[in-house]
Write a protein that holds these residues in place. Structure first.
Motif, PDB file in Angstrom:
ATOM      1  N   PRO A 159       0.834  -1.207   0.000  1.00 50.47           N
ATOM      2  CA  PRO A 159       0.000   0.000   0.000  1.00 50.47           C
ATOM      3  C   PRO A 159       0.867   1.255   0.000  1.00 50.47           C
ATOM      4  CG  PRO A 159      -0.825  -1.584   1.593  1.00 50.47           C
ATOM      5  CD  PRO A 159       0.515  -2.095   1.138  1.00 50.47           C
ATOM      6  N   VAL A 160       0.403   2.281  -0.668  1.00 48.55           N
ATOM      7  CA  VAL A 160       1.176   3.522  -0.764  1.00 48.55           C
ATOM      8  C   VAL A 160       0.997   4.361   0.500  1.00 48.55           C
ATOM      9  CG1 VAL A 160       1.009   3.524  -3.277  1.00 48.55           C
ATOM     10  CG2 VAL A 160      -0.717   4.738  -1.915  1.00 48.55           C
ATOM     11  N   ASN A 161       1.877   5.335   0.663  1.00 46.46           N
ATOM     12  CA  ASN A 161       1.803   6.325   1.738  1.00 46.46           C
ATOM     13  C   ASN A 161       1.811   5.691   3.126  1.00 46.46           C
ATOM     14  OD1 ASN A 161       1.592   8.401  -0.213  1.00 46.46           O
ATOM     15  ND2 ASN A 161      -0.627   8.089  -0.341  1.00 46.46           N
ATOM     16  N   ASN A 162       2.532   4.590   3.269  1.00 47.28           N
ATOM     17  CA  ASN A 162       2.677   3.914   4.569  1.00 47.28           C
ATOM     18  C   ASN A 162       1.344   3.495   5.176  1.00 47.28           C
ATOM     19  OD1 ASN A 162       5.502   4.220   4.525  1.00 47.28           O
ATOM     20  ND2 ASN A 162       5.349   6.280   5.405  1.00 47.28           N
ATOM     21  N   LYS A 163       0.362   3.218   4.350  1.00 43.64           N
ATOM     22  CA  LYS A 163      -0.945   2.805   4.851  1.00 43.64           C
ATOM     23  C   LYS A 163      -1.010   1.295   5.059  1.00 43.64           C
ATOM     24  CE  LYS A 163      -3.827   6.661   3.426  1.00 43.64           C
ATOM     25  NZ  LYS A 163      -5.189   7.048   2.941  1.00 43.64           N
ATOM     26  N   ILE A 164      -2.092   0.863   5.700  1.00 38.83           N
ATOM     27  CA  ILE A 164      -2.292  -0.545   6.046  1.00 38.83           C
ATOM     28  C   ILE A 164      -3.568  -1.034   5.383  1.00 38.83           C
ATOM     29  CG2 ILE A 164      -2.689  -2.184   7.937  1.00 38.83           C
ATOM     30  CD1 ILE A 164      -1.241  -0.151   9.779  1.00 38.83           C
ATOM     31  N   MET A 165      -3.440  -2.109   4.605  1.00 40.49           N
ATOM     32  CA  MET A 165      -4.620  -2.668   3.944  1.00 40.49           C
ATOM     33  C   MET A 165      -5.426  -3.515   4.925  1.00 40.49           C
ATOM     34  SD  MET A 165      -4.983  -5.150   0.589  1.00 40.49           S
ATOM     35  CE  MET A 165      -4.420  -3.866  -0.522  1.00 40.49           C
ATOM     36  N   LEU A 166      -6.741  -3.311   4.951  1.00 43.82           N
ATOM     37  CA  LEU A 166      -7.641  -4.121   5.764  1.00 43.82           C
ATOM     38  C   LEU A 166      -8.319  -5.158   4.884  1.00 43.82           C
ATOM     39  CD1 LEU A 166      -9.291  -4.669   8.426  1.00 43.82           C
ATOM     40  CD2 LEU A 166     -11.018  -3.153   7.427  1.00 43.82           C
ATOM     41  N   LEU A 167      -8.226  -6.430   5.286  1.00 45.62           N
ATOM     42  CA  LEU A 167      -8.900  -7.515   4.586  1.00 45.62           C
ATOM     43  C   LEU A 167      -9.870  -8.199   5.535  1.00 45.62           C
ATOM     44  CD1 LEU A 167      -5.523  -7.746   3.861  1.00 45.62           C
ATOM     45  CD2 LEU A 167      -6.528  -9.055   1.986  1.00 45.62           C
ATOM     46  N   MET A 168     -10.924  -8.779   4.968  1.00 46.81           N
ATOM     47  CA  MET A 168     -11.912  -9.520   5.750  1.00 46.81           C
ATOM     48  C   MET A 168     -12.065 -10.914   5.154  1.00 46.81           C
ATOM     49  SD  MET A 168     -13.070  -7.349   8.143  1.00 46.81           S
ATOM     50  CE  MET A 168     -14.779  -7.703   8.618  1.00 46.81           C
ATOM     51  N   GLY A 169     -12.410 -11.895   6.010  1.00 50.44           N
ATOM     52  CA  GLY A 169     -12.564 -13.260   5.530  1.00 50.44           C
ATOM     53  C   GLY A 169     -13.426 -14.058   6.501  1.00 50.44           C
ATOM     54  N   GLN A 170     -13.506 -15.412   6.272  1.00 43.69           N
ATOM     55  CA  GLN A 170     -12.515 -16.100   5.496  1.00 43.69           C
ATOM     56  C   GLN A 170     -13.124 -17.137   4.557  1.00 43.69           C
ATOM     57  OE1 GLN A 170     -10.005 -18.020   8.371  1.00 43.69           O
ATOM     58  NE2 GLN A 170     -11.664 -19.223   9.158  1.00 43.69           N
ATOM     59  N   ASP A 171     -14.443 -17.149   4.450  1.00 39.87           N
ATOM     60  CA  ASP A 171     -15.113 -18.021   3.496  1.00 39.87           C
ATOM     61  C   ASP A 171     -16.198 -17.212   2.798  1.00 39.87           C
ATOM     62  OD1 ASP A 171     -17.908 -18.625   4.853  1.00 39.87           O
ATOM     63  OD2 ASP A 171     -16.414 -18.831   6.439  1.00 39.87           O
ATOM     64  N   SER A 172     -16.731 -17.746   1.711  1.00 34.47           N
ATOM     65  CA  SER A 172     -17.692 -16.990   0.899  1.00 34.47           C
ATOM     66  C   SER A 172     -18.981 -16.691   1.643  1.00 34.47           C
ATOM     67  CB  SER A 172     -17.987 -17.764  -0.389  1.00 34.47           C
ATOM     68  OG  SER A 172     -16.821 -17.868  -1.182  1.00 34.47           O
ATOM     69  N   GLU A 173     -19.448 -17.630   2.447  1.00 33.04           N
ATOM     70  CA  GLU A 173     -20.678 -17.394   3.224  1.00 33.04           C
ATOM     71  C   GLU A 173     -20.481 -16.255   4.214  1.00 33.04           C
ATOM     72  OE1 GLU A 173     -23.042 -21.580   3.525  1.00 33.04           O
ATOM     73  OE2 GLU A 173     -21.188 -21.450   4.666  1.00 33.04           O
ATOM     74  N   THR A 174     -19.353 -16.272   4.909  1.00 33.48           N
ATOM     75  CA  THR A 174     -19.041 -15.219   5.863  1.00 33.48           C
ATOM     76  C   THR A 174     -18.979 -13.860   5.180  1.00 33.48           C
ATOM     77  OG1 THR A 174     -17.897 -16.553   7.532  1.00 33.48           O
ATOM     78  CG2 THR A 174     -17.123 -14.300   7.235  1.00 33.48           C
ATOM     79  N   LEU A 175     -18.339 -13.815   4.019  1.00 34.74           N
ATOM     80  CA  LEU A 175     -18.205 -12.554   3.298  1.00 34.74           C
ATOM     81  C   LEU A 175     -19.555 -12.033   2.824  1.00 34.74           C
ATOM     82  CD1 LEU A 175     -14.970 -13.395   1.281  1.00 34.74           C
ATOM     83  CD2 LEU A 175     -15.203 -11.634   3.042  1.00 34.74           C
ATOM     84  N   THR A 176     -20.410 -12.925   2.361  1.00 32.09           N
ATOM     85  CA  THR A 176     -21.752 -12.515   1.938  1.00 32.09           C
ATOM     86  C   THR A 176     -22.548 -11.957   3.118  1.00 32.09           C
ATOM     87  OG1 THR A 176     -21.834 -14.111   0.113  1.00 32.09           O
ATOM     88  CG2 THR A 176     -23.940 -13.307   0.964  1.00 32.09           C
ATOM     89  N   GLU A 177     -22.460 -12.623   4.260  1.00 32.32           N
ATOM     90  CA  GLU A 177     -23.169 -12.147   5.452  1.00 32.32           C
ATOM     91  C   GLU A 177     -22.685 -10.758   5.863  1.00 32.32           C
ATOM     92  OE1 GLU A 177     -22.711 -15.036   8.502  1.00 32.32           O
ATOM     93  OE2 GLU A 177     -23.932 -16.562   7.505  1.00 32.32           O
ATOM     94  N   TYR A 178     -21.374 -10.543   5.806  1.00 30.47           N
ATOM     95  CA  TYR A 178     -20.836  -9.228   6.186  1.00 30.47           C
ATOM     96  C   TYR A 178     -21.339  -8.159   5.208  1.00 30.47           C
ATOM     97  CZ  TYR A 178     -17.480  -5.600   7.525  1.00 30.47           C
ATOM     98  OH  TYR A 178     -16.889  -4.431   7.945  1.00 30.47           O
ATOM     99  N   ARG A 179     -21.371  -8.496   3.930  1.00 30.58           N
ATOM    100  CA  ARG A 179     -21.864  -7.534   2.947  1.00 30.58           C
ATOM    101  C   ARG A 179     -23.333  -7.206   3.192  1.00 30.58           C
ATOM    102  NH1 ARG A 179     -24.700  -8.230  -1.499  1.00 30.58           N
ATOM    103  NH2 ARG A 179     -24.376 -10.496  -1.518  1.00 30.58           N
ATOM    104  N   GLU A 180     -24.149  -8.236   3.417  1.00 26.44           N
ATOM    105  CA  GLU A 180     -25.586  -8.029   3.572  1.00 26.44           C
ATOM    106  C   GLU A 180     -25.952  -7.436   4.928  1.00 26.44           C
ATOM    107  OE1 GLU A 180     -27.115 -11.715   0.677  1.00 26.44           O
ATOM    108  OE2 GLU A 180     -27.167 -11.920   2.868  1.00 26.44           O
ATOM    109  N   ASP A 181     -25.317  -7.910   5.993  1.00 32.29           N
ATOM    110  CA  ASP A 181     -25.716  -7.525   7.346  1.00 32.29           C
ATOM    111  C   ASP A 181     -25.007  -6.279   7.872  1.00 32.29           C
ATOM    112  OD1 ASP A 181     -27.270  -9.783   7.249  1.00 32.29           O
ATOM    113  OD2 ASP A 181     -25.893 -11.015   8.423  1.00 32.29           O
TER     114      ASP A 181
END
Length: 431
Positions: free
Chosen positions: A58-80
């Motif tokens: 990442p540029v400018n000394n920033k920190i990338m945030l990622l979320m996981g870790q399976d498709s069901e979990t990711l869908t729930e986070y998006r919807e909820d």
């Protein structure tokens, strides 16, 4: 931890760990010093490390945030969460898992060629990539065979080592799978962080140093040969706080034994499930557990050690796996991580005990930590991670210990505080 791979503490490993107790000795002097000092904890380092070979940084000394870790979990986070709050920052990346296995058997490149669920949520790369367009992708690549007697056939085949169950045909087959994976990731047209043989020093994965390093190097060579320049290689330690078998974490050269080399490693990485400030929650059942369930050294000292290793090698760090193990955001309870014995706890206490410590640790080490992945899942609802009340890790109804529920959207207070943290300008979020 995860997910499309061998379980962290299967019953077979419980037996092996019991056998290993007799060979466990006292900590080395360096481990004792780490325990006493808590090296690195609470001290913020301002100057950023001058990284070398830092692909996808990442540029400018920033920190990338990622979320996981399976498709069901990711869908729930998006919807909820994401779809209910337009101001909640989208993750800069997502994490998923796949594995290399005998192509004649079901499961090779699981989640990519077919949907898969090993009891830890359905994984469908195409679905998740569509739901999070433009997001970076962190892939946990399993090349072990922990459930097949730890013969390390996939690892040794990728490394090109003939014998003991590995033929020339096996080598060609497994290496073909590697190319298939790399081409898929290359064509994703997004930043990819490939965690090759993630948690290489977790005894549950049973990687052997020399074959692991050779396999890692081969995969990096294929990335270069294919000009898959969007793929960064990630070398991830389990940061496990115990000596077990060949995994003598207190040995001075423990990390060096598994290190494939500066020329093939883009990122150094670690898991941060356990800690010191919340030991009173996670490890309160020590007296009830077998000796090998108790940390031999401070979990934080192991994490600090990996950060120091990264600084010395001028590599950025990814916290590739993190979750408040033993804390349930939905039930507002806390339990021992190896024995499911829960008690009530306030949301504020969960936040102050685990989350605040985790974000503070990131802030204190932002000179080298440049990506963090949070596991936002209801572990207890997934078969692999379920643990019956009063049961102990290794039992039929508690294979992995007590992982609980780490979904931030499961509690309004925790979601509010999480949003405040990831909204800070230091984090790289998605669009």
């Amino acid at each position: 931890m995860k997910k499309s791979r061998s379980p962290r503490l299967s019953w077979e490993w419980v037996c092996l760990l019991v056998a290993s107790v007799s060979v466990i000795t006292a900590c080395s002097s360096i481990a004792k010093q780490d325990l006493a000092s808590g090296a690195g904890a609470g001290k913020e380092i301002s100057a950023a490390v001058a990284f070398e070979q830092a692909r996808n940084l990442p540029v400018n000394n920033k920190i990338m945030l990622l979320m996981g870790q399976d498709s069901e979990t990711l869908t729930e986070y998006r919807e909820d969460a994401l779809e209910k709050d337009a101001n909640l920052p989208k993750p800069g990346g997502i994490t998923l898992y796949t594995k290399i296995s005998n192509s004649a058997k079901q499961g090779s490149l699981a989640g990519i060629t077919t949907d898969t669920d090993y009891g830890a949520g359905v994984i469908n790369f195409a679905k998740s990539l569509q739901e999070f367009p433009g997001a970076a992708l962190a892939v946990g690549l399993d090349i072990t065979d922990g459930h097949a007697g730890c013969k390390q056939i996939p690892t040794r085949a990728i490394a090109g080592i003939v014998g003991d169950g590995v033929s020339e045909k096996d080598i060609a087959d497994y290496r073909q799978q590697i190319d298939k994976l790399l081409v898929f990731l290359q064509k994703s047209n997004r930043q990819v962080f490939l965690r090759i043989g993630y948690e290489f020093d977790g005894p549950w994965n049973c990687y052997e140093p020399e074959s692991y390093k050779a396999a890692y190097r081969f995969i990096k060579q294929r990335i270069n040969a294919l000009s898959a320049n969007n793929i960064a290689t990630v070398w991830q330690s389990a940061a496990w706080p115990r000596n077990q078998g060949i995994y003598q974490v207190t040995a001075v050269d423990h990390l060096e034994k598994f290190y494939p080399g500066d020329d093939v490693v883009d990122w150094v990485s670690l898991s941060t499930f356990y800690g010191d400030t919340y030991r009173d929650y996670q490890w309160t059942c020590d007296a009830l557990n077998p000796e090998w369930f108790t940390p031999l050294v401070s979990p934080r000292s192991q994490q600090d050690r990996i950060l120091t290793f990264a600084r010395n090698h001028k590599k950025p760090v990814m916290i590739a796996e993190a979750a408040p193990v033993g804390f349930s955001n939905s039930q507002l309870s806390t339990g021992c991580i190896f024995t499911n014995r829960v008690k009530p706890v306030a949301a504020e206490e969960i936040w102050n005990s685990w989350y605040a410590d985790w974000f503070d640790y990131i802030q204190a080490n932002k000179d080298v930590i440049r990506a963090v992945a949070y596991i936002n899942t209801n572990w207890h609802s997934q078969g692999m991670w379920y643990c019956a009340p009063q049961s102990t890790a290794g039992a039929k109804d508690c294979n992995q210990g007590y992982w609980a529920d780490s979904r931030v959207q499961a509690n309004p207070y925790i979601l509010k505080k999480f949003k405040e943290e990831i909204s800070k300008p230091i984090y790289v979020n998605g669009k």
